[in-house]
Design a protein around this motif. Structure first.
Motif, short mmCIF file in Angstrom:
data_model
loop_
_atom_site.label_atom_id
_atom_site.label_comp_id
_atom_site.label_asym_id
_atom_site.label_seq_id
_atom_site.Cartn_x
_atom_site.Cartn_y
_atom_site.Cartn_z
N VAL A 1 44.84 46.25 10.05
CA VAL A 1 45.66 47.23 10.77
C VAL A 1 47.14 46.99 10.46
O VAL A 1 47.89 47.94 10.18
CB VAL A 1 45.41 47.15 12.29
CG1 VAL A 1 46.36 48.07 13.04
CG2 VAL A 1 43.97 47.52 12.62
N LEU B 1 37.06 45.42 21.56
CA LEU B 1 38.02 44.98 20.55
C LEU B 1 39.17 45.98 20.42
O LEU B 1 40.34 45.58 20.38
CB LEU B 1 37.34 44.80 19.20
CG LEU B 1 38.24 44.33 18.05
CD1 LEU B 1 38.94 43.03 18.40
CD2 LEU B 1 37.45 44.18 16.76
N ILE B 2 38.84 47.27 20.39
CA ILE B 2 39.91 48.27 20.29
C ILE B 2 40.80 48.22 21.53
O ILE B 2 42.02 48.37 21.43
CB ILE B 2 39.33 49.68 20.11
CG1 ILE B 2 38.47 49.75 18.87
CG2 ILE B 2 40.46 50.71 19.99
CD1 ILE B 2 37.90 51.12 18.60
N ASN C 1 44.04 54.36 22.91
CA ASN C 1 44.33 54.30 21.47
C ASN C 1 43.17 54.84 20.62
O ASN C 1 43.13 54.61 19.42
CB ASN C 1 44.68 52.87 21.04
CG ASN C 1 43.61 51.85 21.40
OD1 ASN C 1 42.72 52.13 22.21
ND2 ASN C 1 43.69 50.66 20.81
N TRP D 1 43.33 45.61 21.16
CA TRP D 1 44.39 45.92 20.20
C TRP D 1 45.46 46.84 20.79
O TRP D 1 46.56 46.94 20.24
CB TRP D 1 43.80 46.61 18.97
CG TRP D 1 43.13 45.67 18.02
CD1 TRP D 1 43.21 44.32 17.99
CD2 TRP D 1 42.25 46.03 16.93
NE1 TRP D 1 42.46 43.80 16.96
CE2 TRP D 1 41.86 44.83 16.30
CE3 TRP D 1 41.78 47.24 16.45
CZ2 TRP D 1 41.00 44.82 15.20
CZ3 TRP D 1 40.93 47.23 15.35
CH2 TRP D 1 40.54 46.02 14.74
N THR E 1 39.80 44.54 11.23
CA THR E 1 40.53 43.37 11.73
C THR E 1 41.98 43.75 12.02
O THR E 1 42.51 44.72 11.47
CB THR E 1 40.55 42.23 10.69
OG1 THR E 1 41.35 42.63 9.57
CG2 THR E 1 39.15 41.88 10.24
N ALA E 2 42.63 42.95 12.85
CA ALA E 2 44.04 43.17 13.16
C ALA E 2 44.91 43.03 11.91
O ALA E 2 45.90 43.74 11.75
CB ALA E 2 44.50 42.19 14.24
N LEU F 1 49.26 46.44 19.38
CA LEU F 1 49.36 47.46 18.31
C LEU F 1 49.36 48.87 18.92
O LEU F 1 48.52 49.70 18.60
CB LEU F 1 48.18 47.31 17.33
CG LEU F 1 48.07 45.96 16.62
CD1 LEU F 1 46.68 45.78 16.01
CD2 LEU F 1 49.15 45.84 15.55
#
Length: 213
Positions: free
Chosen positions: A123, A147-148, A179, A151, A119-120, A155
């Motif tokens: 992170v 999802l990545i 990422n 982010w 989850t964020a 992030l």
């Protein structure tokens, strides 16, 4: 060792190849020929999971006998696991998630940890503690490459090693993301090839994985 130094070590390990094999080993005698096959195929970083009684013996053998291998321990759940990994000669440790106890133990250890996140919020918690290289687990059930990708904008300072449900065919979806530094996968060391001692087959799987971009 400071967290920054340990993170640099993790980054260097993850950058060695596109895939880190996630190995479940039942017979420690298979560890050395398996690791030699992976290294010969261009895959030097190897995660041996603490899911069988043979795991730590396997790590010890690889660390002592396989030139070019960078062996780590996965499924690290407790401070005791982290200590045992270090004693066995592991160069890095991997956890499926995070807990206060494992993070405190990692602070006190010189063994670099790749902690798991899904989850964020997790992170962000790890960012506050100086972690910039994280495992994303279980990658496919938790949201996959989309999802990545989502982010990456909020992030941008974090790089991931997604693991869990990834195959040779789906790995490029993850590896194409800015990422993602590498992926983890169990397909390089399938149980049938380990049991049969098919080291040539494992080397071939490693060569295929090495060619991923």
């Amino acid at each position: 060792m400071h967290i920054d130094s340990k993170q640099q070590s993790i980054a260097a390990t993850l950058a060695l190849a596109p895939v880190v094999p996630v190995v479940i080993i039942d017979d420690a005698k298979a560890a050395v020929p398996m690791a030699r096959a992976l290294v010969a195929g261009g895959i030097p970083a190897i995660e041996v999971t603490l899911r069988t009684p043979a795991a730590l013996e396997a790590v010890r053998a690889i660390a002592q006998e396989v030139e070019g291998a960078v062996v780590g321990v996965g499924t690290v759940l407790t401070p005791k696991d982290l200590h045992a990994a270090r004693e066995a000669g592991a160069r890095f440790a991997v956890s499926p998630g995070i807990s206060p106890n494992i993070l405190a133990a990692a602070d006190d250890s010189d063994l670099p940890l790749l902690p798991g996140t899904a989850t964020a919020s997790e992170v962000m918690t790890l960012l506050e503690r100086g972690y910039r290289h994280l495992k994303f687990f279980p990658a496919v059930p938790a949201g996959g490459h989309k999802l990545i990708a989502a982010w990456a904008s909020p992030l941008p300072q974090v790089r991931f090693c997604p693991t869990g449900g990834i195959s040779l065919s789906s790995a490029p979806d993850f590896l194409s993301l800015p990422n993602v530094i590498c992926v983890g996968g169990s397909w390089l060391t399938p149980a049938d090839k380990l049991k049969a001692g098919d080291w040539a087959g494992i080397e071939l799987l490693a060569r295929e994985a090495r060619g991923l971009k």
